[in-house]
Design a protein around this motif. Structure first.
Motif, mmCIF file in Angstrom:
data_model
loop_
_atom_site.group_PDB
_atom_site.id
_atom_site.type_symbol
_atom_site.label_atom_id
_atom_site.label_comp_id
_atom_site.label_asym_id
_atom_site.label_seq_id
_atom_site.Cartn_x
_atom_site.Cartn_y
_atom_site.Cartn_z
ATOM 1 N N GLY A 283 35.129 44.016 34.454
ATOM 2 C CA GLY A 283 34.430 43.224 35.447
ATOM 3 C C GLY A 283 35.372 42.202 36.060
ATOM 4 N N ILE A 284 35.315 42.055 37.371
ATOM 5 C CA ILE A 284 36.155 41.079 38.073
ATOM 6 C C ILE A 284 35.279 39.903 38.469
ATOM 7 N N LEU A 285 35.671 38.700 38.034
ATOM 8 C CA LEU A 285 34.864 37.500 38.262
ATOM 9 C C LEU A 285 35.660 36.483 39.062
ATOM 10 N N SER A 286 35.023 35.934 40.117
ATOM 11 C CA SER A 286 35.695 34.919 40.945
ATOM 12 C C SER A 286 35.129 33.531 40.724
ATOM 13 N N PHE A 298 28.464 36.997 35.505
ATOM 14 C CA PHE A 298 29.095 36.998 34.187
ATOM 15 C C PHE A 298 28.080 37.346 33.105
ATOM 16 N N ALA A 299 26.867 36.815 33.215
ATOM 17 C CA ALA A 299 25.828 37.120 32.222
ATOM 18 C C ALA A 299 25.541 38.618 32.183
ATOM 19 N N ALA A 300 25.506 39.253 33.358
ATOM 20 C CA ALA A 300 25.254 40.696 33.413
ATOM 21 C C ALA A 300 26.405 41.477 32.787
ATOM 22 N N MET A 301 27.637 41.087 33.081
ATOM 23 C CA MET A 301 28.795 41.760 32.490
ATOM 24 C C MET A 301 28.816 41.577 30.978
#
Length: 367
Positions: A283-286, A298-301
């Motif tokens: 997962g890529i988070l910004s 983020f919670a879903a990942m």
């Protein structure tokens, strides 16, 4: 207990905190409590609306007030609250949800008026602007006003319980003189166990879910991924799913300019989102790592045990050091190959609406 969850909007699929509130209400009802929803600044309705909404298969009564119309409808809201007779009013607070510039000067007095002395619980989903060292003087001054409004809100409502979702916000509230405890954010996307898994041995599948924030290191990541593809003869695919916002076009352009493939899926039902997350590699988070735990993406990942690579712009809270959440790696340009070789596994996370509802109830029952 009787509990009313108060948020800004309740349009399904269009407001993350509204979706969170609906699922939490359903979990509270399923545990034997009475729960209803109240939206005080709902831009998706033009007149006051009495509805029954669904949290999965659980029916939840809801009252929706149009944007900036609470003053005009305050007697109707008071009457509705009196009829429901809540033991608790639970404010789900996002400062920009109650005013388009994040300056809801009248909110605390209006909430005091509708509560008529009932007990308040506040969940701070967000605080104020200007928290980070890197932010502008304008944002820091703006944030000072917002901080003042939060202090005024707490003084007017005198909440018995204050929650937030991140250690950073917990520390900032404590610095204001208020005791706050962390109540974790659950995913609005439940994991579907029956999903068919796809063989990813010949590819690396990166996924972006939800809002993309400005300033992220997407150009650097694209260059790294292109070099990895050339060296290892593996496809590195970037999938966009959900409402990713105005930055999506820039990300797509950077990825394609590096000779890499993208898949733009847009908004999809929760089941499809779950399948995509389960069949992705990373997962890529910004979202800035210091506030990752307030991010629905983020919670879903995390709920899908997907390792997360954080590529956000530098964002360091002034005077506060925060640990990187487990399962998250902060991206450094040139490190993509090393990261793939030792990609961590996200910790097992079984936090859902039921678990959060139980923890919330445990805190409320003390009072």
């Amino acid at each position: 207990m009787n509990i009313i969850l108060v948020c800004s909007s309740l349009e399904p699929g269009r407001d993350g905190v509204g979706d969170y509130s609906r699922l939490l209400a359903g979990a509270l009802i399923n545990q034997g409590h009475a729960c209803a929803l109240l939206a005080l600044n709902d831009k998706f309705v033009r007149s006051i609306q009495h509805e029954v909404q669904l949290a999965d298969d659980t029916k939840v009564a809801a009252l929706r007030i149009p944007t900036y119309k609470l003053k005009d409808n305050i007697r109707d809201v008071q009457s509705w609250i009196i009829d429901f007779n809540p033991d608790w009013l639970s404010l789900q607070y996002v400062i920009f949800g109650y005013h388009n510039k994040g300056l809801p000067f009248n909110l605390s007095k209006q909430l005091s008026a509708i509560s008529q002395g009932r007990k308040w619980h506040i969940m701070f989903h967000e605080l104020w602007l200007g928290i980070a060292v890197q932010e502008s003087v304008k944002l820091k001054l703006w944030g000072r006003i917002q901080k003042y409004l939060i202090k005024t809100l707490i003084r007017h409502l005198n909440p018995r319980v204050i929650n937030t979702q991140t250690p950073l916000y917990q520390i900032l509230l404590q610095n204001l003189g208020y005791k706050a405890t962390c109540l974790p954010l659950f995913s609005n996307i439940p994991k579907i166990e029956s999903v068919r898994k796809v063989d990813n041995s010949d590819s690396i599948k990166l996924v972006v879910f939800g809002t993309i924030h400005t300033g992220a290191l997407i150009k650097e990541l694209a260059a790294d991924a292109a070099a990895y593809t050339l060296k290892h003869k593996k496809t590195v695919l970037l999938t966009f799913i959900g409402a990713c916002g105005s930055q999506q076009e820039k990300w797509v352009s950077e990825w394609q300019n590096a000779g890499l493939s993208v898949d733009i899926m847009g908004k999809q039902p929760a089941g499809i989102v779950s399948a995509v997350l389960q069949n992705s590699t990373i997962g890529i988070l910004s979202t800035a790592v210091a506030v990752a735990e307030k991010s629905g993406s983020f919670a879903a990942m995390r709920a899908h045990r997907l390792p997360v690579l954080n590529i956000s712009k530098p964002w360091q809270p002034t005077g506060v050091a925060i640990d990187v959440p487990l399962g998250v790696t902060v991206y450094e340009p040139g490190s993509f190959e090393k990261y793939i070789a030792s990609c961590p596994v996200m910790i097992n996370n079984n936090i859902g609406p039921t678990e959060v509802a139980k923890e919330m109830l445990a805190q409320l029952t003390v009072y």
